[in-house]
Structure formats: C-alpha cells, structure tokens
Design a protein around this motif. Structure first.
Motif, PDB file in Angstrom:
ATOM      1  N   ALA A  24      -2.943   0.445  -4.093  1.00  0.00           N
ATOM      2  CA  ALA A  24      -2.429  -0.820  -3.447  1.00  0.00           C
ATOM      3  C   ALA A  24      -2.125  -1.965  -4.527  1.00  0.00           C
ATOM      4  CB  ALA A  24      -3.516  -1.295  -2.670  1.00  0.00           C
ATOM      5  N   ASN A  25      -1.366  -2.548  -4.507  1.00  0.00           N
ATOM      6  CA  ASN A  25      -0.833  -3.732  -5.363  1.00  0.00           C
ATOM      7  C   ASN A  25      -0.640  -5.207  -4.752  1.00  0.00           C
ATOM      8  OD1 ASN A  25       2.131  -4.156  -5.326  1.00  0.00           O
ATOM      9  ND2 ASN A  25       1.673  -1.898  -4.881  1.00  0.00           N
ATOM     10  N   ILE A  36       0.951  -1.429  -0.010  1.00  0.00           N
ATOM     11  CA  ILE A  36      -0.078  -0.030  -0.098  1.00  0.00           C
ATOM     12  C   ILE A  36       0.844   1.191   0.029  1.00  0.00           C
ATOM     13  CG2 ILE A  36      -1.653   1.381   1.313  1.00  0.00           C
ATOM     14  CD1 ILE A  36      -2.664  -1.232   2.393  1.00  0.00           C
TER      15      ILE A  36
END
Length: 298
Positions: free
Chosen positions: A64-65, A41
């Motif tokens: 976010a990922n 994040i």
C-alpha cells in the motif's frame, strides 16, 4: 534530547496540519492552496500445484502507498508539505509472512521568492519505517536478526538554503547548513546495527553538514506519471566519496482506468554508516489507485 526533538517534530507537523485545515475551511474561495492525494493498494498472487514440474512456489503479496501534498502560495511566500508512505507484506508457501517494503517520509518547506526561479527556504524532513525489519535466516538454525524498527533508525534533518524551481514539476534545493539527528530508539536493534550512532547513545547529531535535494513529478505521457526524488547528505567532517550519503526514490504510475493502475516503485540508498554497498528495493504491481486534486476540507 531525543524526546525533545520528537516533540518538536510532532508539534511542527501538528501546527502545520491545523493551520492548513483552518485555511481550507475558511478560505472562500481558496486560491492559495494546491492539494493532491493518491492512495493505492496492489495485490500479487501466484499458485502452483504440488506436482508443477516447471517449478515455482505459491505466494501472495500486497503493498500500500500514500502520496499526499498540500502546497500554499501567497505572493512571494510558499509553504510546501509532502507525505509519502509505503508498506508491503509477502507470504510464500511454507514461510512466515515477511515485510517487502516499509517507508515513512515527511517533508515541510517554507520559502520566500527572491526571483522568478529562486527561493530562500528553511525545511525539515523525517525518514523512518513503521515496523520491525529482519535479516532472515542469518544462522545455520534459521534464526532471524532484528535490524530495524520505528525510529531505529530514524532521521530528522533541518535545512537552510536556496531552491531553484523553474517550473511546477522540477525543483533543486541547495543547503549549505543541514543538521541531522539519527535516532536509534530500540535497544534490541542497537545490539545488531548502530547506523552511525555511537555506543551507549540513542541519538547521533551532525551539526556541520550540507544537503542537496532534487525532485521531479510530471505526467510524461497521457495517464503515465513519473515521480523522482534524490537526496544527498554531506558531513563536512567526512568529506570523502564513500562518506557521502545518497537516497533515490522513484515511482512510475500508469492508469488503466479511473481506479486501476500499474505501478513500478524503487528505492536506492547508499549510507556508509549502514552498509558499504548500495541498498535497493523494487516492486511492480497491479492494483487500485484513488486520487484527488484540488480538494477542500469541509
């Protein structure tokens, strides 16, 4: 047709997940699975007083990922699974919040080795976005135009071919047969954008096509990781330079310590059915990154 294809995709992924979980639970010890997970994040914030003479606008943004893999290998058989999710929001002072990045990518590949560097394979991948996307302030009155949503567009591609994988961090897939289904599920999006789907239909089918995919994922320096993914899609009925689709995704991650990281992400798309120019987005952020390698499910 659309419901059947979606059901097949969900069933494929569900079966794969259940089999993977079952193998993770029962394998004692587990020597055939290689797993990784990274979730982060990033938060960016800027504030200016009303009388700040140098100019600027107060803003806050986050993205976010998630990047997860589960790769199976037993003898000459391999089964590689990848999930890449990206989502972000941006809020400028005086404006409503807006989406800054939105991407869903799922990929599953079953391969069989024919030499030390080459595999034959069959694969499926899915590409879409989570939520509604708008083209902002398109009219004089400031009206926003809906141009995307989940499954609008959505791309489901199957491929059959050969893969060159000389080492763990690079692979090249060559698929002379790669049918693709383009979904346009939201009628409100269809009013503004068709993404190559014919009028009156919600699915476009391209049976005679080829695909080239390349991926690179490696620590290029201590605590610095570079991940590159490229995909080219060629419809045999439209063999001209302008009609060949290109997608490129890159993520550069530098770990400051165990949890803090700096990352640079970029996506480039050229798809003539969407736009005659190259599309791109880019984000740079400082945030929290949590990673796991070689974990098991209990």
């Amino acid at each position: 047709m659309k419901k059947t294809l979606l059901t097949s995709l969900l069933l494929w992924l569900s079966i794969g997940t259940l089999q993977a979980q079952d193998s993770l639970i029962t394998a004692q010890p587990d020597t055939t699975w290689r797993r990784s997970f990274a979730g982060g994040i990033n938060l960016n914030q800027a504030a200016f007083s009303d009388n700040w003479k140098a100019g600027g606008i107060s803003s806050i943004a986050f993205n976010a990922n998630v990047d997860a893999r589960a790769d199976y290998k037993l003898g000459k058989t391999t089964w590689d699974n990848a999930v890449q999710l990206q989502y972000g929001m941006l809020k400028n002072k005086g404006e409503e919040q807006r989406k800054s990045i939105d991407r869903i990518f799922l990929d599953s590949k079953y391969g069989y080795a024919i030499s030390s560097d080459w595999n034959t394979f069959v694969s499926a991948n899915f590409l879409s976005q989570f939520t509604k996307g708008y083209e902002y302030d398109v009219d004089a009155d400031g009206t926003d135009r809906l141009i995307s949503n989940f499954l609008s567009p959505g791309f489901l591609t199957f491929a059959l071919g050969a893969e060159y994988k000389p080492n763990p961090y690079f692979s090249l897939r060559l698929s002379p047969f790669a049918p693709r289904f383009t979904f346009l599920a939201d009628d409100n999006v269809a009013v503004n954008e068709r993404y190559g789907v014919p009028e009156g239909k919600s699915v476009r089918t391209e049976w005679l096509a080829a695909m080239v995919q390349a991926s690179y994922n490696r620590d290029i320096f201590t605590n610095v990781n570079l991940r590159l993914n490229y995909m080219s899609y060629i419809n045999y009925k439209e063999l001209t330079g302008k009609r060949i689709d290109h997608l490129f995704n890159s993520v550069l991650t530098a770990k400051v310590n165990r949890y803090i990281n700096v990352n640079l992400m970029a996506n480039f798309i050229y798809d003539y059915d969407q736009d005659s120019d190259v599309q791109y987005n880019q984000s740079l952020g400082l945030g929290i990154l949590y990673t796991m390698q070689g974990f098991t499910v209990n």
